[in-house]
Design an enzyme around this catalytic site. Structure first.
Site, mmCIF file in Angstrom:
data_model
loop_
_atom_site.group_PDB
_atom_site.id
_atom_site.type_symbol
_atom_site.label_atom_id
_atom_site.label_comp_id
_atom_site.label_asym_id
_atom_site.label_seq_id
_atom_site.Cartn_x
_atom_site.Cartn_y
_atom_site.Cartn_z
ATOM 1 N N SER A 11 0.754 -1.338 0.115
ATOM 2 C CA SER A 11 0.051 -0.028 0.012
ATOM 3 C C SER A 11 1.093 1.224 -0.152
ATOM 4 O O SER A 11 2.089 1.142 0.002
ATOM 5 C CB SER A 11 -1.002 0.002 1.161
ATOM 6 O OG SER A 11 -0.023 -0.018 2.484
ATOM 7 N N GLY A 12 0.137 2.464 -0.110
ATOM 8 C CA GLY A 12 0.978 3.453 0.193
ATOM 9 C C GLY A 12 2.027 4.122 -0.889
ATOM 10 O O GLY A 12 1.881 3.736 -2.186
ATOM 11 N N SER A 133 12.502 8.178 3.556
ATOM 12 C CA SER A 133 12.836 8.662 4.945
ATOM 13 C C SER A 133 11.573 9.269 5.440
ATOM 14 O O SER A 133 10.532 8.856 5.243
ATOM 15 C CB SER A 133 13.849 9.313 4.963
ATOM 16 O OG SER A 133 14.170 10.001 6.411
ATOM 17 N N TYR A 147 11.402 6.554 16.000
ATOM 18 C CA TYR A 147 11.158 6.546 14.635
ATOM 19 C C TYR A 147 12.101 7.437 14.020
ATOM 20 O O TYR A 147 12.690 7.170 13.092
ATOM 21 C CB TYR A 147 9.705 6.805 14.356
ATOM 22 C CG TYR A 147 9.337 6.892 13.021
ATOM 23 C CD1 TYR A 147 9.284 5.867 12.273
ATOM 24 C CD2 TYR A 147 9.200 8.082 12.669
ATOM 25 C CE1 TYR A 147 8.961 5.769 10.910
ATOM 26 C CE2 TYR A 147 8.796 8.268 10.924
ATOM 27 C CZ TYR A 147 8.638 7.286 10.281
ATOM 28 O OH TYR A 147 8.447 7.195 9.058
ATOM 29 N N ALA A 149 14.774 8.652 14.924
ATOM 30 C CA ALA A 149 16.256 8.340 15.080
ATOM 31 C C ALA A 149 16.578 7.254 13.835
ATOM 32 O O ALA A 149 17.541 7.267 13.336
ATOM 33 C CB ALA A 149 16.635 7.517 16.188
ATOM 34 N N LYS A 151 15.204 6.910 11.072
ATOM 35 C CA LYS A 151 15.100 7.744 9.563
ATOM 36 C C LYS A 151 16.147 8.827 9.381
ATOM 37 O O LYS A 151 16.866 8.803 8.598
ATOM 38 C CB LYS A 151 13.748 8.390 9.647
ATOM 39 C CG LYS A 151 12.653 7.667 9.488
ATOM 40 C CD LYS A 151 12.612 6.834 8.323
ATOM 41 C CE LYS A 151 11.391 5.849 7.957
ATOM 42 N NZ LYS A 151 11.654 4.900 6.744
ATOM 43 N N PHE A 180 0.714 11.339 3.971
ATOM 44 C CA PHE A 180 0.275 11.079 2.775
ATOM 45 C C PHE A 180 -0.884 10.094 3.161
ATOM 46 O O PHE A 180 -1.041 9.528 4.311
ATOM 47 C CB PHE A 180 1.266 10.183 1.970
ATOM 48 C CG PHE A 180 2.044 11.100 1.030
ATOM 49 C CD1 PHE A 180 1.939 11.254 -0.174
ATOM 50 C CD2 PHE A 180 3.200 11.903 1.668
ATOM 51 C CE1 PHE A 180 2.393 12.074 -1.235
ATOM 52 C CE2 PHE A 180 3.845 12.682 0.751
ATOM 53 C CZ PHE A 180 3.294 12.821 -0.790
ATOM 54 N N THR A 182 -2.185 7.271 3.410
ATOM 55 C CA THR A 182 -1.905 5.907 3.405
ATOM 56 C C THR A 182 -2.356 5.202 4.605
ATOM 57 O O THR A 182 -3.183 5.778 5.215
ATOM 58 C CB THR A 182 -0.344 5.565 3.328
ATOM 59 O OG1 THR A 182 -0.150 6.030 4.518
ATOM 60 C CG2 THR A 182 0.298 6.634 2.272
#
Length: 274
Positions: A11-12, A133, A147, A149, A151, A180, A182
């Site tokens: 997805s997304g 990212s 999270y 960290a 990225k 987005f 998603t």
């Protein structure tokens, strides 16, 4: 005809990239943990799409997916590291096993894939790596530090890799999406079971259970896919590609704030020299 291997295509944005690449005539290895979520792509493009099961946290799964890609289409020309998930917790609330799994998924899995495709890219003196990212790598949200960290680390590794492989004809691009439309907040966001009362007014307000996904985010995953494919085709792809009106506004404001702070303390900074 070039071959793309894209992680997280169920997805997304991952699905948007896969569809855009297929529409442009490329061969695509669309991967996901569950094969049934990507088999519609192979049904629509039976000659140029291959569905492959891939769990980026498992080395054997990575090996098998790459082997399937080579047997069907030959070497991977474009790697897209898109698979990943979020995790909400104050730093003190982070559970060791969940934090380790988060880093394995968002950072070490993509590193393993890059190391796996780079030898062939070096041999053919061509290739592209796209690491998806987040704007969280630039401006972390409270309660989402782990999270951010993952990225941030992925971006800095990408920056170093870009310089290492540029003379070899290989490009590296980092994509920083904003919000987005998603299923990220539905399926791809985890949360800590540890709840410390002192964080109720900070990280506590941003816990997973407090998030309702209204699916009204500004970003369009299919447009993102087309933009990313178009960017890779450029002679000089951007080092960082911001996606979304919110991403542009938030990242530019944060970078301006950092620059202003650095300039304001310049005299103090340089006074530390001998």
């Amino acid at each position: 005809m070039k071959t793309w291997l894209i992680t997280g295509c169920s997805s997304g944005i991952g699905r948007g990239i896969a569809k855009a690449a297929l529409q442009k005539g490329y061969q695509v290895v669309a991967t996901a943990r569950r094969l049934e979520t990507v088999q519609d792509l192979t049904a629509a493009y039976p000659q140029r799409a291959l569905a492959a099961a891939l769990d980026v946290t498992k080395p054997d799964s990575i090996r098998k997916a790459l082997q399937a890609a080579e047997e069907r289409f030959g070497p991977v020309d474009v790697l897209v590291n898109n698979a990943g998930h979020g995790y909400r917790a104050a730093l003190e609330e982070g559970e060791d096993n969940n934090v380790s799994e988060l880093f394995q998924t968002n950072l070490f899995g993509p590193v393993a894939l890059m190391k796996a495709v780079l030898p062939q890219m070096r041999r053919q003196k061509a290739g592209a790596i796209i690491n998806v990212s987040s704007i969280a790598a630039v401006c972390a949200v409270v309660g989402s530090g782990y999270y951010a960290a993952t990225k941030g680390a992925l971006e800095l590794l990408s920056d170093a890799l870009r310089q290492e492989v540029a003379p070899l004809g290989i490009t590296v691009m980092t994509v920083e999406p904003g919000a987005f439309r998603t299923r990220f907040f539905d399926d791809s966001l985890k949360g800590t079971a540890v709840k410390i009362k002192d964080y109720a007014e900070t990280a506590g307000k941003n816990r997973k259970e407090h998030i309702i996904n209204h699916h009204d985010q500004p970003g369009d995953p299919e447009k993102a896919g087309r933009i990313i494919v178009d960017a890779v085709e450029q002679p000089n792809p951007p080092q960082r590609l911001l996606l979304g009106s919110d991403a542009s506004a938030i990242v530019c404001a944060e970078l301006e704030r950092r620059l202003a702070e650095a300039q304001a303390q310049k005299d103090l900074s340089v006074s530390s020299d001998f």
